[in-house]
Design a protein around this motif. Structure first.
Motif, PDB file in Angstrom:
ATOM      1  N   PHE A 175       0.829  -1.203   0.000  1.00  0.00           N
ATOM      2  CA  PHE A 175       0.000   0.000   0.000  1.00  0.00           C
ATOM      3  C   PHE A 175       0.866   1.257   0.000  1.00  0.00           C
ATOM      4  N   THR A 176       1.974   1.224   0.752  1.00  0.00           N
ATOM      5  CA  THR A 176       2.846   2.396   0.806  1.00  0.00           C
ATOM      6  C   THR A 176       3.374   2.749  -0.580  1.00  0.00           C
ATOM      7  N   CYS A 177       3.877   1.748  -1.295  1.00  0.00           N
ATOM      8  CA  CYS A 177       4.403   1.999  -2.647  1.00  0.00           C
ATOM      9  C   CYS A 177       3.311   2.500  -3.582  1.00  0.00           C
ATOM     10  N   SER A 178       2.130   1.907  -3.486  1.00  0.00           N
ATOM     11  CA  SER A 178       1.028   2.328  -4.347  1.00  0.00           C
ATOM     12  C   SER A 178       0.556   3.733  -3.998  1.00  0.00           C
ATOM     13  N   PHE A 179       0.482   4.017  -2.685  1.00  0.00           N
ATOM     14  CA  PHE A 179       0.023   5.339  -2.247  1.00  0.00           C
ATOM     15  C   PHE A 179       0.979   6.430  -2.714  1.00  0.00           C
ATOM     16  N   VAL A 180       2.262   6.254  -2.436  1.00  0.00           N
ATOM     17  CA  VAL A 180       3.245   7.254  -2.865  1.00  0.00           C
ATOM     18  C   VAL A 180       3.340   7.282  -4.385  1.00  0.00           C
ATOM     19  N   LEU A 312      -4.471   2.862  -5.510  1.00  0.00           N
ATOM     20  CA  LEU A 312      -4.800   2.593  -4.106  1.00  0.00           C
ATOM     21  C   LEU A 312      -5.432   1.212  -3.939  1.00  0.00           C
ATOM     22  N   LEU A 313      -6.284   0.842  -4.889  1.00  0.00           N
ATOM     23  CA  LEU A 313      -6.901  -0.484  -4.849  1.00  0.00           C
ATOM     24  C   LEU A 313      -5.858  -1.584  -4.944  1.00  0.00           C
ATOM     25  N   SER A 314      -4.909  -1.432  -5.855  1.00  0.00           N
ATOM     26  CA  SER A 314      -3.886  -2.471  -6.032  1.00  0.00           C
ATOM     27  C   SER A 314      -3.049  -2.643  -4.777  1.00  0.00           C
ATOM     28  N   GLY A 315      -2.714  -1.529  -4.113  1.00  0.00           N
ATOM     29  CA  GLY A 315      -1.928  -1.613  -2.884  1.00  0.00           C
ATOM     30  C   GLY A 315      -2.679  -2.300  -1.764  1.00  0.00           C
ATOM     31  N   ARG A 316      -3.939  -1.907  -1.549  1.00  0.00           N
ATOM     32  CA  ARG A 316      -4.757  -2.535  -0.517  1.00  0.00           C
ATOM     33  C   ARG A 316      -4.972  -4.015  -0.813  1.00  0.00           C
ATOM     34  N   LEU A 317      -5.250  -4.319  -2.060  1.00  0.00           N
ATOM     35  CA  LEU A 317      -5.496  -5.698  -2.450  1.00  0.00           C
ATOM     36  C   LEU A 317      -4.262  -6.560  -2.233  1.00  0.00           C
ATOM     37  N   THR A 318      -3.101  -6.046  -2.599  1.00  0.00           N
ATOM     38  CA  THR A 318      -1.848  -6.786  -2.425  1.00  0.00           C
ATOM     39  C   THR A 318      -1.592  -7.118  -0.961  1.00  0.00           C
ATOM     40  N   ASP A 319      -1.638  -6.105  -0.105  1.00  0.00           N
ATOM     41  CA  ASP A 319      -1.372  -6.324   1.319  1.00  0.00           C
ATOM     42  C   ASP A 319      -2.402  -7.260   1.942  1.00  0.00           C
ATOM     43  N   THR A 378       7.909  -2.968  -8.108  1.00  0.00           N
ATOM     44  CA  THR A 378       8.538  -2.045  -7.155  1.00  0.00           C
ATOM     45  C   THR A 378       8.749  -2.704  -5.803  1.00  0.00           C
ATOM     46  N   VAL A 379       7.729  -3.392  -5.301  1.00  0.00           N
ATOM     47  CA  VAL A 379       7.848  -4.047  -4.005  1.00  0.00           C
ATOM     48  C   VAL A 379       8.727  -5.290  -4.101  1.00  0.00           C
ATOM     49  N   ASN A 380       8.712  -5.959  -5.236  1.00  0.00           N
ATOM     50  CA  ASN A 380       9.495  -7.182  -5.392  1.00  0.00           C
ATOM     51  C   ASN A 380      10.993  -6.910  -5.239  1.00  0.00           C
ATOM     52  N   ILE A 381      11.459  -5.758  -5.696  1.00  0.00           N
ATOM     53  CA  ILE A 381      12.867  -5.395  -5.509  1.00  0.00           C
ATOM     54  C   ILE A 381      13.201  -5.312  -4.030  1.00  0.00           C
ATOM     55  N   GLN A 382      12.275  -4.779  -3.240  1.00  0.00           N
ATOM     56  CA  GLN A 382      12.491  -4.691  -1.800  1.00  0.00           C
ATOM     57  C   GLN A 382      12.396  -6.063  -1.137  1.00  0.00           C
ATOM     58  N   ASP A 383      11.581  -6.965  -1.694  1.00  0.00           N
ATOM     59  CA  ASP A 383      11.535  -8.343  -1.193  1.00  0.00           C
ATOM     60  C   ASP A 383      12.888  -9.014  -1.357  1.00  0.00           C
ATOM     61  N   LEU A 384      13.505  -8.817  -2.508  1.00  0.00           N
ATOM     62  CA  LEU A 384      14.719  -9.545  -2.868  1.00  0.00           C
ATOM     63  C   LEU A 384      15.963  -9.034  -2.148  1.00  0.00           C
ATOM     64  N   ALA A 385      16.073  -7.718  -1.980  1.00  0.00           N
ATOM     65  CA  ALA A 385      17.305  -7.164  -1.398  1.00  0.00           C
ATOM     66  C   ALA A 385      17.018  -5.855  -0.684  1.00  0.00           C
ATOM     67  N   PRO A 386      16.386  -5.891   0.497  1.00  0.00           N
ATOM     68  CA  PRO A 386      16.067  -4.652   1.209  1.00  0.00           C
ATOM     69  C   PRO A 386      17.292  -3.871   1.660  1.00  0.00           C
ATOM     70  N   SER A 387      18.438  -4.537   1.822  1.00  0.00           N
ATOM     71  CA  SER A 387      19.631  -3.830   2.297  1.00  0.00           C
ATOM     72  C   SER A 387      20.211  -2.902   1.243  1.00  0.00           C
ATOM     73  N   CYS A 388      19.896  -3.131  -0.039  1.00  0.00           N
ATOM     74  CA  CYS A 388      20.410  -2.259  -1.103  1.00  0.00           C
ATOM     75  C   CYS A 388      19.368  -2.105  -2.204  1.00  0.00           C
ATOM     76  N   SER A 389      18.109  -1.948  -1.810  1.00  0.00           N
ATOM     77  CA  SER A 389      17.039  -1.837  -2.791  1.00  0.00           C
ATOM     78  C   SER A 389      17.138  -0.555  -3.604  1.00  0.00           C
ATOM     79  N   GLY A 390      17.644   0.525  -2.989  1.00  0.00           N
ATOM     80  CA  GLY A 390      17.818   1.763  -3.743  1.00  0.00           C
ATOM     81  C   GLY A 390      18.797   1.591  -4.885  1.00  0.00           C
ATOM     82  N   PHE A 391      19.912   0.899  -4.594  1.00  0.00           N
ATOM     83  CA  PHE A 391      20.918   0.634  -5.616  1.00  0.00           C
ATOM     84  C   PHE A 391      20.337  -0.214  -6.745  1.00  0.00           C
TER      85      PHE A 391
END
Length: 459
Positions: A175-180, A312-319, A378-391
């Protein structure tokens, strides 16, 4: 459970998210960004709104040229190829700072990176009309300023990815990613509505003045109210120190990028970003060309208005689906089937549209469905490597930007030689389908950086 030197990988997992990560992908010299912890609920909500507004203003500035392109090209007698050059120049700069922006955000905090960049690209937007009128080489100057804007805006989404991974709980990221992410539609909607009126009433110059003042006001708000007093005065010094030492930081990115799940996400992001950039740049001109009597206030507003509730729907639905027990990777893939697959059907139908109402329905549904990518890739990148997701997001978006440059310019070239819009839309569909097939085959949602951290420690 694997154990290395008396420490388990699960222990390292906790350290990567909440403290100094001695064996993280950033190496032994990696430093914990200021305030590297999850935000409290109230603070997280305030920052969500702040980041939404910042992303909204980002797209206001980015959309200023596409909104005004037809008027400016007529005033300065640019042909379609020259217009394509001016539109694509943004992405030349945009692709150069993605990786650096993500890496910098992982080290010093994405909030600081966003603040500094917003002030700079806001100023560039503000002075564009004045600078353009002061020269006889309007095409070169506008292209150069758009290039500079791209340089500064290139850090935005990698910085957001870093913030989401470090500051928000995993079960709230959809939801956070979808909202922003709605900020992109809100910004395009705002500049499409207000910008179209300003363009008609006052001229294209005031569209840029309007879009340039907004991020400066946002930067003042963040600097004055959101950053703690003790942090305000070290923003620029921290960024400077990090930039001067970043070349000495060891990041085993080759090992990470060779993993099929991460490579699949990167390739899919290539496709999503490049096709979105192409639509974003050419849709206003498409409607003006195919439907000359259409109102800019309509086609610049309606598609993005429908996209906001869809995001917003996609974010709520995902979570929700993940909380009730569905596997995250199944949900991520479902979001991409919608965001890349079904949306492509409506993009293809758009190329065959014969009247304005029909075209508006197709582009509105396509843009709305594309917002489901926020809850997938977008969220999948954070799933895979949260320690360097920005990179990692920077790497993925860099590729998308490079292809965006090619597709935006190629579209202008094809329009000049064929006089038809079909080739551009068919190219978008083909690229999306290819990216979707690769993602569906190889994507996963398990962390990849923990294994790499263990391997680094073994050596």
């Amino acid at each position: 459970m694997a154990s290395i030197g008396g420490k388990s990988c699960y222990k390292e997992d906790d350290e990567l998210l909440h403290g100094p990560a001695k064996t993280s992908l950033l190496g032994d010299r990696a430093k914990k960004p200021s305030g590297d912890h999850y935000w409290a609920k109230y603070e997280a909500r305030v920052w969500m709104v702040t980041l939404l507004v910042g992303t909204c203003f980002l797209y206001c500035a980015r959309s200023s040229l596409p909104i005004c392109a037809a008027t400016i090209s007529e005033q300065y007698r640019w042909n379609k190829r020259e217009t394509g050059l001016a539109l694509s120049s943004f992405f030349w700069g945009y692709c150069l700072t993605q990786v650096a922006g993500g890496h910098l955000s992982d080290k010093v905090g994405g909030e600081r990176v966003l603040l500094v960049s917003a002030v700079v690209w806001g100023f560039i937007t503000l002075v564009t009309p004045v600078a353009t009128h002061a020269t006889t080489s309007s095409l070169l100057l506008v292209s150069f300023l758009r290039f500079l804007m791209g340089l500064m805006q290139g850090v935005h989404f990698p910085a957001l990815s870093s913030i989401f991974a470090r500051r928000f709980h995993e079960k709230e990221r959809g939801f956070t990613c979808s909202f922003v992410g709605c900020g992109s539609q809100c910004g395009t909607l705002l500049i499409g509505g207000a910008g179209s009126l300003i363009l008609d009433w006052y001229g294209w110059e005031y569209v840029f003045y309007f879009a340039g003042l907004l991020p400066l006001a946002w930067g003042y708000w963040v600097y004055t109210y959101m950053e703690k007093d003790k942090e305000r005065y070290v923003i620029f010094s921290d960024l400077g120190k990090t930039c001067s030492t970043s070349t000495h930081t060891s990041v085993p990115w080759k090992k990470l990028l060779m993993k099929p799940p991460i490579l699949a996400v990167v390739i899919a992001q290539f496709c999503v970003a490049s096709t979105a950039f192409t639509l974003f740049s050419w849709i206003p001109i498409f409607f003006k060309s195919r439907f000359p009597d259409s109102q800019g206030l309509v086609f610049n507003v309606v598609p993005w208005l429908t996209a906001i509730p869809a995001a917003l729907l996609s974010g709520r639905l995902t979570d929700h689906l993940i909380k009730i027990g569905h596997k995250p990777i199944i949900i991520r893939k479902l979001m991409e089937v919608i965001g890349m697959g079904i949306s492509s059907i409506f993009i293809y139908l758009l190329s065959k549209s014969t009247n304005f109402c029909q075209a508006m329905v197709f582009i509105s549904v396509a843009v709305a469905l594309q917002t489901f990518n926020h809850s997938g890739l977008t969220v999948n990148i954070q799933d895979l490597a949260p320690s360097c997701s920005g990179f990692l997001f920077g790497v993925a978006n860099t590729g998308g930007s490079v292809f965006g440059i090619l597709w935006v310019y190629l579209s202008g070239y094809l329009l000049d030689i064929t006089g038809s819009w079909d080739s551009m839309f068919h190219l978008i569909v083909a690229v999306n389908v290819l990216g979707l097939l690769i993602y569906l085959e190889f994507a996963k949602a398990e962390r990849m950086d923990i294994e790499s951290s263990c391997n680094v420690q073994k050596v």
